[in-house]
Every structure is written in structure tokens, then in C-alpha cells.
Design an enzyme around this catalytic site. Structure first.
Site, short mmCIF file in Angstrom:
data_model
loop_
_atom_site.label_atom_id
_atom_site.label_comp_id
_atom_site.label_asym_id
_atom_site.label_seq_id
_atom_site.Cartn_x
_atom_site.Cartn_y
_atom_site.Cartn_z
N ALA A 63 1.59 40.15 39.64
CA ALA A 63 1.30 41.98 39.30
C ALA A 63 -0.11 41.50 40.28
O ALA A 63 -1.28 41.46 40.22
CB ALA A 63 1.36 42.44 38.18
N GLY A 108 3.48 37.73 37.26
CA GLY A 108 4.92 38.28 37.34
C GLY A 108 5.53 37.66 39.37
O GLY A 108 6.94 37.83 38.89
N GLU A 111 7.30 35.29 37.17
CA GLU A 111 8.43 35.68 35.90
C GLU A 111 9.74 35.85 36.82
O GLU A 111 10.57 36.16 36.64
CB GLU A 111 8.05 36.85 35.25
CG GLU A 111 6.82 36.39 34.10
CD GLU A 111 6.02 37.81 33.62
OE1 GLU A 111 5.61 38.36 34.58
OE2 GLU A 111 6.31 38.24 32.55
N GLU A 131 -1.88 35.39 32.95
CA GLU A 131 -2.09 36.29 32.49
C GLU A 131 -3.18 36.30 31.16
O GLU A 131 -4.38 36.98 31.09
CB GLU A 131 -1.47 37.23 31.66
CG GLU A 131 -0.18 37.52 32.79
CD GLU A 131 0.90 36.74 33.34
OE1 GLU A 131 0.97 35.23 32.75
OE2 GLU A 131 1.92 37.19 33.86
#
Ligand code: COA
Length: 250
Positions: A63, A108, A111, A131
Site C-alpha cells: 500500500a 498489500g 496480500e 507492516e
């Protein structure tokens, strides 16, 4: 254009292209990705979807951290929901999704790859959930899907430490199922192979594999019910007739 969709017969190749940020996802790119995945999930003539990143360096480096640094709690919840939508579309669309991990797949990015049914990595790929090093946690399904794919012990170690793994280690822990260069070729080869199988049987196989272990009864019911389909009759009789089956999707 930050998300490119190209067609190769019945296979769609989705390429995330934001190379100046290593394909990190800002709200515009992620929204576009979600919208394209929704369309591809519904498109009858698309039989398999490949997800990859543009350029030589990254699949998706996560992200967008600069964007996230300005979010308040409500905005962060919306951001999490948007990422969840994209990963869930990859996981649940009634056709196979394959991640061609051509470089960094972090946060992300990892993910989204975990949302895919199958993951292949290039030899330069690096994967992980860093993260924790930003003081946050995976928010697009990583805590659940990494544990499901690699086991709870591996997931905890990687999520707690934020350590990244190279392609060899990713293969060893089951995070990817093959290393190939160029990885997109390998993903396309598998996607085309899957596009030729019974759409009906493949989408049911996906739905069943996605279910929790408590769904074994459901599996036996659905397994039996599938035998009324033209495709099952065709596939089973073609084998006995030593010929290639012709599947019609019914
Ligand atoms: N969000 C926003 N921008 C990102 C980004 C991210 N997740 N990952 C990389 N970028 C940007 C960098 O800021 C840099 O932009 P700049 O040239 O304007 O400074 C550009 O992409 C290139 O990255 P750079 O760090 O210079 O490349 P590198 O090869 O030295 O390092 C990484 C690559 C992936 C190790 C490093 O960029 C990184 O750690 N990124 C963050 C990964 C992360 O924590 N992701 C999870 C987020 S939840």
C-alpha cells in the site's frame, strides 16, 4: 492508466503499473484494480486471470505509505475495506487467478498475491508482510490468508518480524508453488491450461477448496451433484474413449 488489462485468448492479464513507486497502491490504483477485477470476474469469456506488476523490479511494493500516513481512523477503515474487496475478488471469482510475482510483493502486494489461487515467483522476487515495521498490521487479509497458505507458525514469524523472504524460501514455506523466469510465461502457461478445463468443475473446485474444513459434508453433496452435469459425463466418458474431452460449461 495505472491498471492495464490485456487479453490473450480466454486469459486476462492484469498489470499494475505505477513504476515510480514500485507499483505501490494508492487509492486511485487500488480502486481501478478493484473495478477491473469485478468486471473480469463477471466476464463469461474470461476463463483465467493473471495478476502481475509492470517493470523489472516490483509486483506490488505494498500500500502507498505516503498516502496511508495521512489517514484518520475512518479513512483507514475505508482503505482496509477497499483492499479487502480487491483480495476477495481474486479469491472468490468463479475462475482461477494466478499471481506472477515478478519482484517485490510486500505488504498489500503480498496480500493481493495471497488472494490469488496460485502464486509463481521470479527468481528475484521478495515477499513479506513488513507492516509491523511501520507500526501497523496487515489489513487486506494477510493475517488470515498467510496463516492458511503457510501455516500459523510461519505466518506469525513473518508478520511479527516483518522479515522478507526470497523466492527460494517462499517456495520452501509454500508461499509460492514454483520459481520461473520469466514468471509471466509460466503463469500464462498454467492459465491457458486451466482455461481449457471444465469451467463448471473448476469453479466448484475453487469454491470447495476455499471452504473451511467443517464443510466436508458440503463437499460430498456438491461432488455428487456435479455428476448430473454434461461436463462430468463428457469428461468421464472421454477418458474411457481415449479422446480429449469437449467441455461446454453445463
Ligand atoms: N509506498 C509508497 N512509495 C513506495 C513504496 C510504498 N509502499 N515502496 C516504494 N516506494 C517508492 C519509494 O518511496 C521510492 O520513491 P522516490 O523515488 O520518490 O523516493 C520508489 O518507490 C523506489 O523505492 P526505493 O525505496 O528507492 O527502492 P529500493 O530498491 O531502494 O527499495 C523497497 C525497495 C521495496 C525495499 C523499499 O522501497 C521499501 O521498503 N518499500 C516499502 C515496502 C513496505 O513497507 N511495504 C508495505 C507497506 S504496508
Amino acid at each position: 492508466m495505472t491498471v492495464d488489462v490485456a487479453r490473450d485468448g480466454a486469459v486476462a492479464v492484469v498489470t499494475i503499473d505505477r513504476q515510480d513507486a514500485l507499483n505501490a497502491l494508492d487509492v486511485e490504483t487500488l480502486t481501478e484494480l478493484r473495478d477491473r477485477l469485478r468486471e473480469l470476474g463477471a466476464a463469461e469469456d474470461v476463463r483465467a486471470v493473471v495478476l502481475t506488476g509492470a517493470g523489472e523490479k516490483a509486483f506490488v511494493a505494498g500500500a502507498d505509505i505516503r498516502y496511508m500516513s495521512g489517514l484518520d481512523v475512518e479513512q483507514a477503515k475505508g482503505w482496509g475495506a477497499l483492499g479487502h474487496d480487491a483480495a476477495r475478488l481474486l479469491e472468490t471469482m468463479p475462475k482461477p487467478t494466478i499471481a506472477a510475482i515478478n519482484g517485490f510483493a510486500l505488504g498489500g502486494g503480498c496480500e493481493l498475491a495471497l488472494g490469488c489461487d496460485i502464486r509463481f515467483a521470479s527468481s528475484r522476487a521478495k515477499l513479506g508482510q513488513p507492516e509491523i515495521n511501520l507500526g501497523i498490521v496487515p489489513g487486506w487479509g494477510g493475517t488470515q490468508r498467510l496463516a492458511r497458505v503457510c501455516g500459523i507458525g510461519v505466518a506469525k514469524e513473518l508478520i511479527f518480524t516483518g522479515r522478507t523472504v526470497n523466492a527460494e524460501e517462499a517456495l520452501r514455506i509454500g508461499l509460492v508453488t514454483a520459481i520461473a523466469d520469466p514468471v509471466l510465461d509460466r503463469a500464462l502457461e498454467t492459465a491457458h491450461e486451466l482455461a481449457g478445463k471444465s469451467r463448471l468443475a473448476l469453479s466448484l473446485a475453487k469454491e470447495l477448496v476455499n471452504m473451511s474444513p467443517g464443510a466436508l459434508d458440503h463437499e460430498s453433496q456438491e461432488f455428487g451433484a456435479l455428476f448430473s452435469s454434461e461436463d462430468a459425463i463428457e469428461g468421464l466418458t472421454a477418458f474411457a474413449g481415449k479422446r480429449a474431452p469437449k467441455f461446454v460449461g453445463r
